[in-house]
Design a protein around this motif. Structure first.
Motif: not given
Length: 330
Positions: A203-212
């Motif tokens: 799975e994956g997230l954009r970095l700003d999503e992961a940092m939220h």
């Protein structure tokens, strides 16, 4: 049937649109829990939890946590019963039926466990569970969980913002995405022997999503360590996205420049987009996303709830997608 990877037909295994789990006795009164000791951080009093999968059938250890102060991290909705949350699961590594994870996950060995953090970071390292539990103060967060199949739960998780780990490894400027890779052990995971998905699950997230702040590195639920069938020993929970985006039993976190492949997107690209934000206006080919059924509420005759954009977390996360076409980037 739908076209899957390599042009083959993809058959999504579903027994029905929704089969609610039995409502179990022993549920704590939610108002009493919510009103307890305002302003004081304490372990939530989850009791009468019943048997769950674990090594040798043992009940997982208690895991103390403070009530989170992150904005919108604690919904006041009544939590789903522990029994429902641990007996009605999607975890295809153990099988495609909702009951398969609870039946088979006892074979999963969760200790010792390592999580490798790699890729475009200045400080790559490998964490064991003790490292992860000490990395940041553990918090209890009560999130809504919305499955793309049209059902939902409310679950008290334990963990901390994934951003705490990300800060430690120091992503490089070229890192734009985070990919999660999960365990794929044929010896303990009977579903991995089949081909319904490409293994290991990614799975994956954009970095700003992961940092939220709401993106949770998760180590427990209901006041104890994660049960095997719920993604032990470490998973992520991203509450504004459909449940399959919250990778379970993670063994690798990899920072990359380009959008990473994900298991469901590989299996059926036209059905499962990379973002997969909860959106009542974008239907899935088999399930309308406009409404949902809350597991444990009055069986088959419970009134369906209206689904909220971003699963009700829009005030916190909508800015991440400013200017994006949410129907195109589904």
């Amino acid at each position: 049937m739908h076209a899957g990877r390599n042009g083959k037909d993809f058959n999504h295994p579903i027994a029905s649109e929704i089969t609610p789990a039995q409502v179990y006795a022993g549920r704590r009164d939610w108002l009493r829990m919510a009103g307890a000791a305002a302003g004081l951080a304490a372990l939530a009093p989850w009791t009468a939890q019943g048997a769950i999968a674990g090594e040798s059938g043992a009940k997982p250890a208690a895991l103390a946590a403070q009530r989170s102060k992150v904005d919108a991290a604690v919904t006041m909705e009544k939590p789903t019963s522990f029994q429902d949350a641990t007996s009605y699961n999607n975890f295809y590594e153990f099988g495609t039926d909702k009951s398969d994870p609870a039946e088979y996950a006892h074979a999963l060995k969760t200790s010792p466990w390592k999580v490798q953090v790699s890729g475009l970071v200045n400080r790559p390292r490998t964490y064991d569970l003790d490292d992860l539990r000490k990395l940041s103060a553990l918090e209890e967060r009560i999130y809504r969980l919305r499955c793309v199949e049209g059902w939902s739960m409310v679950i008290p998780w334990i963990g901390y913002s994934l951003s705490a780990l990300i800060a430690q490894v120091q992503p490089q400027g070229s890192a734009k995405y985070v990919q999660f890779e999960t365990l794929a052990d044929k010896a303990s995971m009977p579903g991995v022997r089949g081909s319904v998905l490409q293994w290991p699950y990614t799975e994956g997230l954009r970095l700003d999503e992961a940092m939220h702040p709401l993106t949770l590195l998760t180590l427990g639920m209901y006041g104890q360590v994660l049960p095997n069938q719920n993604g032990a020993p470490v998973r992520v929970v991203v509450p504004w996205k459909y449940g399959f985006k919250s990778a379970k039993s993670i063994v690798r976190i990899h920072f990359v420049e380009k959008e990473p492949s994900t298991a469901w997107n590989i299996a059926a690209q036209h059905e499962y987009g990379f973002y997969s934000n909860v959106n009542p206006d974008v239907p899935h080919p088999r399930w309308s996303q406009a409404t949902e059924r809350r597991i444990g509420e009055d069986g088959l005759f419970a009134k369906r709830r209206k689904t909220l954009l971003f699963n009700g977390y829009g005030n916190q996360v909508a800015q991440l997608y400013a200017g994006m076409d949410l129907k195109k980037f589904y």
